[in-house]
Scaffold this motif. Sequence first.
Motif, PDB file in Angstrom:
ATOM      1  N   ARG A  35       0.848  -1.195   0.000  1.00 54.02           N
ATOM      2  CA  ARG A  35       0.000   0.000   0.000  1.00 54.02           C
ATOM      3  C   ARG A  35       0.881   1.241   0.000  1.00 54.02           C
ATOM      4  NH1 ARG A  35      -4.682  -0.715   4.582  1.00 54.02           N
ATOM      5  NH2 ARG A  35      -5.610  -2.615   3.773  1.00 54.02           N
ATOM      6  N   GLY A  36       0.308   2.345  -0.397  1.00 49.39           N
ATOM      7  CA  GLY A  36       1.041   3.600  -0.414  1.00 49.39           C
ATOM      8  C   GLY A  36       0.656   4.528   0.721  1.00 49.39           C
ATOM      9  N   ARG A  37      -0.432   4.208   1.446  1.00 45.70           N
ATOM     10  CA  ARG A  37      -0.889   5.092   2.521  1.00 45.70           C
ATOM     11  C   ARG A  37      -1.093   4.313   3.813  1.00 45.70           C
ATOM     12  NH1 ARG A  37      -6.181   7.496   0.833  1.00 45.70           N
ATOM     13  NH2 ARG A  37      -6.244   5.896  -0.735  1.00 45.70           N
ATOM     14  N   PHE A  38      -0.859   5.013   4.929  1.00 43.21           N
ATOM     15  CA  PHE A  38      -1.073   4.434   6.256  1.00 43.21           C
ATOM     16  C   PHE A  38      -2.529   4.564   6.656  1.00 43.21           C
ATOM     17  CE2 PHE A  38       3.496   4.891   6.979  1.00 43.21           C
ATOM     18  CZ  PHE A  38       3.746   3.749   7.713  1.00 43.21           C
ATOM     19  N   GLU A  39      -2.931   3.689   7.561  1.00 41.28           N
ATOM     20  CA  GLU A  39      -4.222   3.816   8.232  1.00 41.28           C
ATOM     21  C   GLU A  39      -4.088   4.929   9.272  1.00 41.28           C
ATOM     22  OE1 GLU A  39      -7.220   2.066   8.124  1.00 41.28           O
ATOM     23  OE2 GLU A  39      -6.531   0.977   6.364  1.00 41.28           O
ATOM     24  N   SER A  40      -5.152   5.201   9.975  1.00 37.59           N
ATOM     25  CA  SER A  40      -5.104   6.165  11.065  1.00 37.59           C
ATOM     26  C   SER A  40      -4.103   5.691  12.117  1.00 37.59           C
ATOM     27  CB  SER A  40      -6.489   6.296  11.701  1.00 37.59           C
ATOM     28  OG  SER A  40      -6.411   7.014  12.908  1.00 37.59           O
ATOM     29  N   PRO A  41      -3.227   6.585  12.613  1.00 37.39           N
ATOM     30  CA  PRO A  41      -2.244   6.170  13.621  1.00 37.39           C
ATOM     31  C   PRO A  41      -2.882   5.557  14.872  1.00 37.39           C
ATOM     32  CG  PRO A  41      -1.721   8.345  12.796  1.00 37.39           C
ATOM     33  CD  PRO A  41      -3.057   7.971  12.225  1.00 37.39           C
ATOM     34  N   VAL A  63       2.832  -3.369   8.653  1.00 34.26           N
ATOM     35  CA  VAL A  63       2.028  -2.648   9.641  1.00 34.26           C
ATOM     36  C   VAL A  63       0.987  -3.601  10.204  1.00 34.26           C
ATOM     37  CG1 VAL A  63       0.440  -0.727   9.997  1.00 34.26           C
ATOM     38  CG2 VAL A  63       2.364  -0.470   8.435  1.00 34.26           C
ATOM     39  N   THR A  64       0.884  -3.660  11.533  1.00 36.22           N
ATOM     40  CA  THR A  64      -0.129  -4.470  12.199  1.00 36.22           C
ATOM     41  C   THR A  64      -1.120  -3.531  12.872  1.00 36.22           C
ATOM     42  OG1 THR A  64       1.519  -6.183  12.630  1.00 36.22           O
ATOM     43  CG2 THR A  64      -0.544  -6.302  13.882  1.00 36.22           C
ATOM     44  N   LEU A  65      -2.386  -3.718  12.568  1.00 40.22           N
ATOM     45  CA  LEU A  65      -3.436  -2.908  13.181  1.00 40.22           C
ATOM     46  C   LEU A  65      -3.917  -3.559  14.473  1.00 40.22           C
ATOM     47  CD1 LEU A  65      -5.560  -2.041  10.010  1.00 40.22           C
ATOM     48  CD2 LEU A  65      -3.727  -0.716  11.052  1.00 40.22           C
ATOM     49  N   LYS A  66      -4.577  -2.787  15.303  1.00 44.76           N
ATOM     50  CA  LYS A  66      -5.111  -3.307  16.564  1.00 44.76           C
ATOM     51  C   LYS A  66      -6.145  -4.403  16.314  1.00 44.76           C
ATOM     52  CE  LYS A  66      -4.213   0.886  19.137  1.00 44.76           C
ATOM     53  NZ  LYS A  66      -4.760   2.073  19.791  1.00 44.76           N
ATOM     54  N   SER A  67      -6.778  -4.376  15.140  1.00 45.45           N
ATOM     55  CA  SER A  67      -7.764  -5.405  14.794  1.00 45.45           C
ATOM     56  C   SER A  67      -7.108  -6.730  14.408  1.00 45.45           C
ATOM     57  CB  SER A  67      -8.629  -4.913  13.636  1.00 45.45           C
ATOM     58  OG  SER A  67      -7.838  -4.767  12.458  1.00 45.45           O
ATOM     59  N   GLY A  68      -5.759  -6.734  14.264  1.00 42.81           N
ATOM     60  CA  GLY A  68      -5.045  -7.942  13.899  1.00 42.81           C
ATOM     61  C   GLY A  68      -4.690  -8.005  12.418  1.00 42.81           C
ATOM     62  N   LEU A  69      -5.266  -7.126  11.616  1.00 41.48           N
ATOM     63  CA  LEU A  69      -4.986  -7.087  10.187  1.00 41.48           C
ATOM     64  C   LEU A  69      -3.559  -6.597   9.946  1.00 41.48           C
ATOM     65  CD1 LEU A  69      -6.184  -7.236   7.255  1.00 41.48           C
ATOM     66  CD2 LEU A  69      -6.645  -4.807   7.505  1.00 41.48           C
ATOM     67  N   GLN A  70      -2.857  -7.236   9.027  1.00 44.82           N
ATOM     68  CA  GLN A  70      -1.505  -6.822   8.661  1.00 44.82           C
ATOM     69  C   GLN A  70      -1.475  -6.456   7.183  1.00 44.82           C
ATOM     70  OE1 GLN A  70       1.138 -10.070   9.610  1.00 44.82           O
ATOM     71  NE2 GLN A  70       1.637  -9.170  11.571  1.00 44.82           N
ATOM     72  N   TYR A  71      -0.708  -5.428   6.860  1.00 46.06           N
ATOM     73  CA  TYR A  71      -0.496  -5.077   5.466  1.00 46.06           C
ATOM     74  C   TYR A  71       0.891  -4.485   5.312  1.00 46.06           C
ATOM     75  CZ  TYR A  71      -1.823  -0.330   6.928  1.00 46.06           C
ATOM     76  OH  TYR A  71      -1.896   0.877   7.563  1.00 46.06           O
ATOM     77  N   CYS A  72       1.349  -4.414   4.072  1.00 46.15           N
ATOM     78  CA  CYS A  72       2.700  -3.943   3.777  1.00 46.15           C
ATOM     79  C   CYS A  72       2.649  -2.572   3.139  1.00 46.15           C
ATOM     80  CB  CYS A  72       3.403  -4.915   2.841  1.00 46.15           C
ATOM     81  SG  CYS A  72       3.635  -6.541   3.574  1.00 46.15           S
ATOM     82  N   MET A  73       3.654  -1.769   3.459  1.00 48.23           N
ATOM     83  CA  MET A  73       3.751  -0.413   2.936  1.00 48.23           C
ATOM     84  C   MET A  73       4.866  -0.334   1.899  1.00 48.23           C
ATOM     85  SD  MET A  73       1.357   1.051   4.570  1.00 48.23           S
ATOM     86  CE  MET A  73       1.646   2.604   3.797  1.00 48.23           C
ATOM     87  N   ASP A  74       4.720   0.598   0.965  1.00 45.73           N
ATOM     88  CA  ASP A  74       5.738   0.843  -0.053  1.00 45.73           C
ATOM     89  C   ASP A  74       6.834   1.707   0.565  1.00 45.73           C
ATOM     90  OD1 ASP A  74       7.237   1.314  -2.293  1.00 45.73           O
ATOM     91  OD2 ASP A  74       5.730   2.536  -3.317  1.00 45.73           O
ATOM     92  N   PRO A  75       8.041   1.169   0.763  1.00 50.89           N
ATOM     93  CA  PRO A  75       9.098   1.947   1.404  1.00 50.89           C
ATOM     94  C   PRO A  75       9.573   3.126   0.563  1.00 50.89           C
ATOM     95  CG  PRO A  75       9.910  -0.226   0.767  1.00 50.89           C
ATOM     96  CD  PRO A  75       8.452  -0.186   0.462  1.00 50.89           C
ATOM     97  N   GLN A  81       8.037   7.184   4.030  1.00 52.98           N
ATOM     98  CA  GLN A  81       9.370   7.592   4.462  1.00 52.98           C
ATOM     99  C   GLN A  81       9.304   8.634   5.575  1.00 52.98           C
ATOM    100  OE1 GLN A  81      11.526   8.772   0.965  1.00 52.98           O
ATOM    101  NE2 GLN A  81      11.795   6.667   0.267  1.00 52.98           N
ATOM    102  N   ARG A  82       8.340   9.563   5.472  1.00 51.14           N
ATOM    103  CA  ARG A  82       8.182  10.588   6.527  1.00 51.14           C
ATOM    104  C   ARG A  82       7.787   9.943   7.850  1.00 51.14           C
ATOM    105  NH1 ARG A  82       5.380  14.277   2.633  1.00 51.14           N
ATOM    106  NH2 ARG A  82       3.596  13.067   3.256  1.00 51.14           N
ATOM    107  N   VAL A  83       6.847   9.010   7.810  1.00 55.49           N
ATOM    108  CA  VAL A  83       6.396   8.352   9.042  1.00 55.49           C
ATOM    109  C   VAL A  83       7.532   7.549   9.661  1.00 55.49           C
ATOM    110  CG1 VAL A  83       4.853   6.579   9.956  1.00 55.49           C
ATOM    111  CG2 VAL A  83       3.972   8.313   8.407  1.00 55.49           C
ATOM    112  N   ILE A  84       8.280   6.812   8.847  1.00 55.61           N
ATOM    113  CA  ILE A  84       9.398   6.017   9.357  1.00 55.61           C
ATOM    114  C   ILE A  84      10.458   6.939   9.955  1.00 55.61           C
ATOM    115  CG2 ILE A  84      11.261   4.443   8.712  1.00 55.61           C
ATOM    116  CD1 ILE A  84       8.437   3.176   8.832  1.00 55.61           C
TER     117      ILE A  84
END
Length: 108
Positions: A35-41, A63-75, A81-84
């Motif tokens: 993915r190219g965008r993050f979920e809500s922090p 990225v692991t969400l509190k709901s247990g869902l995991q997804y990958c971000m485009d580095p 890059q800003r969030v990291i």
Amino acid sequence: MDTRVVLLLSLSVCLALAQNMGRSMSQRCTCRKIRGRFESPKKILDIQVLPPSTSCDRLEIVVTLKSGLQYCMDPKAENVQRVIQSLIELKKKTTAQRSGSTTTIIPQ
């Protein structure tokens, strides 16, 4: 003579395909889609940065969400890059505060 050329050509194609399949089978990357965008922090539980290794030759951000869902971000995405970078700075500040808080000065 024609059958020898066809046989040699088909053998070459089979070898090329076998080498390519072996390379793709050895890649054990965690991320297949990114993915190219993050979920809500507020929804994020954990962010893992997986460096390139012998099993996967690319940087992966999971990225692991509190709901247990995991997804990958485009580095390579700017917002990722800003969030990291902000997480790295936050960790540096936290580490500096911890080491600073353990130092005690005794007045004489």
